[in-house]
Design an enzyme around this catalytic site. Structure first.
Site, PDB file in Angstrom:
ATOM      1  N   ARG A  14       0.749  -1.361  -0.416  1.00  0.00           N
ATOM      2  CA  ARG A  14       0.299   0.399  -0.065  1.00  0.00           C
ATOM      3  C   ARG A  14       0.450   1.083   0.211  1.00  0.00           C
ATOM      4  O   ARG A  14       0.181   2.153  -0.037  1.00  0.00           O
ATOM      5  CB  ARG A  14      -1.070   0.281   1.182  1.00  0.00           C
ATOM      6  N   GLN A  75      14.510 -13.720   5.589  1.00  0.00           N
ATOM      7  CA  GLN A  75      13.243 -14.613   5.880  1.00  0.00           C
ATOM      8  C   GLN A  75      12.682 -14.377   4.697  1.00  0.00           C
ATOM      9  O   GLN A  75      11.733 -13.579   3.509  1.00  0.00           O
ATOM     10  CB  GLN A  75      12.192 -14.012   6.987  1.00  0.00           C
ATOM     11  N   GLY A 104       9.574  -3.032  12.393  1.00  0.00           N
ATOM     12  CA  GLY A 104      10.100  -1.839  11.464  1.00  0.00           C
ATOM     13  C   GLY A 104       9.166  -1.140  11.062  1.00  0.00           C
ATOM     14  O   GLY A 104       9.668  -0.173  11.327  1.00  0.00           O
ATOM     15  N   ASN A 230       1.363   1.789   6.967  1.00  0.00           N
ATOM     16  CA  ASN A 230       1.532   1.414   6.281  1.00  0.00           C
ATOM     17  C   ASN A 230       0.698   1.821   4.774  1.00  0.00           C
ATOM     18  O   ASN A 230       0.792   0.953   3.345  1.00  0.00           O
ATOM     19  CB  ASN A 230      -0.272   0.334   6.241  1.00  0.00           C
TER      20      ASN A 230
HETATM   21  C1  UD1 Z   1      -0.094  -8.259  14.146  1.00  0.00           C
HETATM   22  C2  UD1 Z   1      -0.149  -9.619  14.553  1.00  0.00           C
HETATM   23  C3  UD1 Z   1      -1.374  -8.716  15.762  1.00  0.00           C
HETATM   24  C4  UD1 Z   1      -1.094  -7.596  15.923  1.00  0.00           C
HETATM   25  C5  UD1 Z   1      -0.563  -6.610  14.780  1.00  0.00           C
HETATM   26  C6  UD1 Z   1      -0.226  -5.717  15.416  1.00  0.00           C
HETATM   27  C7  UD1 Z   1       0.457 -11.841  13.857  1.00  0.00           C
HETATM   28  C8  UD1 Z   1       0.079 -12.782  13.809  1.00  0.00           C
HETATM   29  N1  UD1 Z   1      -0.753 -10.630  14.438  1.00  0.00           N
HETATM   30  O1  UD1 Z   1      -0.899  -8.313  12.536  1.00  0.00           O
HETATM   31  O2  UD1 Z   1      -2.123  -9.339  16.389  1.00  0.00           O
HETATM   32  O3  UD1 Z   1      -2.174  -6.505  16.503  1.00  0.00           O
HETATM   33  O4  UD1 Z   1       0.688  -7.167  14.331  1.00  0.00           O
HETATM   34  O5  UD1 Z   1       0.143  -4.192  14.346  1.00  0.00           O
HETATM   35  O6  UD1 Z   1       1.250 -11.191  14.099  1.00  0.00           O
HETATM   36  N2  UD1 Z   1       6.033  -9.893   8.983  1.00  0.00           N
HETATM   37  C9  UD1 Z   1       7.306 -10.270   8.389  1.00  0.00           C
HETATM   38  N3  UD1 Z   1       7.407 -11.611   7.917  1.00  0.00           N
HETATM   39  C10 UD1 Z   1       6.040 -12.485   8.015  1.00  0.00           C
HETATM   40  C11 UD1 Z   1       5.188 -11.473   8.221  1.00  0.00           C
HETATM   41  C12 UD1 Z   1       5.171 -10.427   8.583  1.00  0.00           C
HETATM   42  O7  UD1 Z   1       8.808  -9.665   8.301  1.00  0.00           O
HETATM   43  O8  UD1 Z   1       6.685 -13.351   7.371  1.00  0.00           O
HETATM   44  C13 UD1 Z   1       6.360  -8.559   9.433  1.00  0.00           C
HETATM   45  C14 UD1 Z   1       5.633  -7.230   8.213  1.00  0.00           C
HETATM   46  O9  UD1 Z   1       6.869  -7.070   7.227  1.00  0.00           O
HETATM   47  C15 UD1 Z   1       5.582  -6.667   9.467  1.00  0.00           C
HETATM   48  C16 UD1 Z   1       5.307  -6.894  11.233  1.00  0.00           C
HETATM   49  O10 UD1 Z   1       5.584  -8.040  10.577  1.00  0.00           O
HETATM   50  O11 UD1 Z   1       6.440  -5.451  10.077  1.00  0.00           O
HETATM   51  C17 UD1 Z   1       3.823  -7.647  11.152  1.00  0.00           C
HETATM   52  O12 UD1 Z   1       2.946  -8.341   9.840  1.00  0.00           O
HETATM   53  P1  UD1 Z   1       1.369  -8.356   9.783  1.00  0.00           P
HETATM   54  O13 UD1 Z   1       1.421  -8.646   8.500  1.00  0.00           O
HETATM   55  O14 UD1 Z   1       1.752  -6.257   9.657  1.00  0.00           O
HETATM   56  O15 UD1 Z   1       0.527  -9.015  11.200  1.00  0.00           O
HETATM   57  P2  UD1 Z   1      -0.674  -7.502  10.939  1.00  0.00           P
HETATM   58  O16 UD1 Z   1      -1.719  -8.721  10.175  1.00  0.00           O
HETATM   59  O17 UD1 Z   1      -0.594  -6.159  11.148  1.00  0.00           O
END
Ligand code: UD1
Ligand code: CA
Length: 425
Positions: A14, A75, A104, A230
């Protein structure tokens, strides 16, 4: 000393940008840097692991260039937040301390809160502490499920939540403190049997309870601290929030800021009390501003600027990489770059320090000593020194050093031709 794991592998679709999300900037500093700096400023951590995936090379390069105590871990593919954290397992097999996990893309987190969070974790003798927040509109966040006795029992993602769980307004802030050796085995037990088919980091809460660990929740006081980026809309909002925080700090310290809504001050700028900042002033980079200065309206400090006390920088004046000593004025339409300017100097309207040679691409210095007066519309072609007390006549182009107490003037003499107008036609 504890370690941090900062999740930054996600795509950030986004943002609609060729730049990876965590390298977008607020006041010329990358989002991920705000998070790393907040951790480093607690003084509690000695090593940070940044999990990278999408456009990994660019983030890796940035981290390598800017940090000695941060390392990137790739990753690929990205199978969820739990999978992301598990990438550090090979590095931390024998580490017997605490790990703080953060995202981050939440640049507004403060080191004060992180410190308090870790202190809470330690006081509670907790093995696993999650940061939560109370939101009026909890949509899209994971919900904190507490048992009858008030203990945190699990986290349920929006997409997996029942109607009843969706009504919970305590959300998962996405920041955790864990006793690494105790929680490490959880990462081998995570499953993907959820709505998103991902390895959820949030599942470590339930795992902790099932394995008789001490699991606790710390409720955040200022929800803005976990504001996540985002989109460019969020980026603009976060910049505004950070700016308000900075402006408030200066107001409390005794700086007068006439219009906080149109004044921008970077986090690395120091300002002494009794200085006045007028509306529509933009201050970037690292600057030190003394007391009783007047800055603006419509002034632009671009960084590496030192203003001593009682300096005036007025309308449409741009200053970059310069030291300006006390009681010196540059009140209108001026550019001062790569300069050293003494005390009691008056810089007339429309003065330019020509510091850049576009042919050689070199920058040179302008030195102006105490009590110098520069007439309006003058150009000082650097490198050049104007010695103490010298005057420069208006509209002069100064290409040679000027001795003390001299007048330098390059203007063509004025001619008056009497009756010239009437003789025309
Ligand atoms: C996550 C939490 C949620 C919380 C929210 C707060 C989980 C399953 N959920 O959801 O409970 O309320 O954050 O903001 O953890 N990322 C990686 N590798 C991956 C997936 C994600 O590095 O494989 C990083 C993303 O870049 C991001 C962060 O992890 O910086 C959070 O990931 P995102 O997919 O945004 O999680 P949310 O759905 O927001
Ligand atoms: Ca998401």
């Amino acid at each position: 000393m504890l370690k941090s794991v900062i999740l930054a592998a996600g795509k950030g679709t986004r943002m609609k940008s060729e730049t990876p999300k965590v390298l977008h900037e607020i006041f010329n500093k990358a989002l991920v840097s705000y998070v790393i700096d907040a951790v480093n400023n607690t003084g509690l951590a000695d090593e940070n692991f940044v999990i990278v995936g999408h456009q990994a090379e660019r983030v890796e390069e940035y981290i390598k260039l800017n940090y000695d105590n941060a390392k990137t871990v790739l990753q690929s593919p990205q199978l969820g937040t739990g999978h992301a954290v598990s990438m550090v397992l090979p590095y931390l097999k024998d580490f017997d301390g605490e790990v703080v996990i953060l995202c981050g893309d939440t640049p507004l987190i403060t080191s004060e809160t992180l410190k308090e969070f870790v202190e809470y974790h330690r006081e509670k003798k907790s093995d696993l502490t999650v940061m939560s927040a109370i939101f009026n509109n909890p949509t899209n966040y994971g919900r904190i499920v507490r048992s009858a006795d008030g203990m945190v029992s699990s986290i349920v993602e929006e997409k997996d939540a029942t109607q009843e769980q969706k009504a919970i307004n305590e959300i998962n802030a996405g920041i955790y403190c864990i006793n690494w050796q105790k929680v490490m085995p959880a990462f081998n037990d995570l499953k993907t049997n959820n709505a998103q088919g991902e390895y959820y980091l949030t599942d470590i809460i339930k795992w902790g309870n099932e394995n008789n660990l001490s699991v606790n929740g710390y409720i955040l006081k200022d929800n803005n601290e976990i504001f996540g980026i985002n989109s460019k809309v969020n980026l603009a909002e976060a910049t505004k929030m950070l700016n308000s925080r900075i402006i408030n700090k200066h107001l409390i310290n005794g700086v007068t800021i006439i219009d906080p809504a149109t004044t921008w001050i970077s986090p690395e700028t120091e300002i002494q009390p009794d200085t006045i900042i007028y509306p529509s002033t933009y201050i970037e980079g690292k600057n030190i501003i003394g007391k009783h200065c007047k800055i603006g309206p419509f002034a632009h400090l671009r960084g590496d600027v030192i203003l001593e006390d009682y300096v005036k920088i007025g309308n449409f004046v741009e200053v970059k990489k310069a030291i300006i000593k006390s009681h010196t004025n540059a009140c209108h339409l001026t550019y001062i770059g790569d300069s050293e300017i003494g005390s009691n100097v008056n810089i007339g309207a429309g003065t330019i320090t020509a510091n850049y040679n576009p042919l050689t691409k070199e920058k040179s210095k302008t030195i102006i000593k105490d009590n110098v007066k520069i007439g309006s519309n003058s150009v000082l072609v650097a490198p050049v020194t104007v010695e103490e007390g010298a005057n420069v006549g208006a509209l002069s182009v100064i290409t040679k050093n000027i001795q003390e107490w001299s007048l330098a003037i390059t203007r063509a003499p004025m001619r008056v031709i009497e009756g010239w107008v009437k003789k025309q036609g």
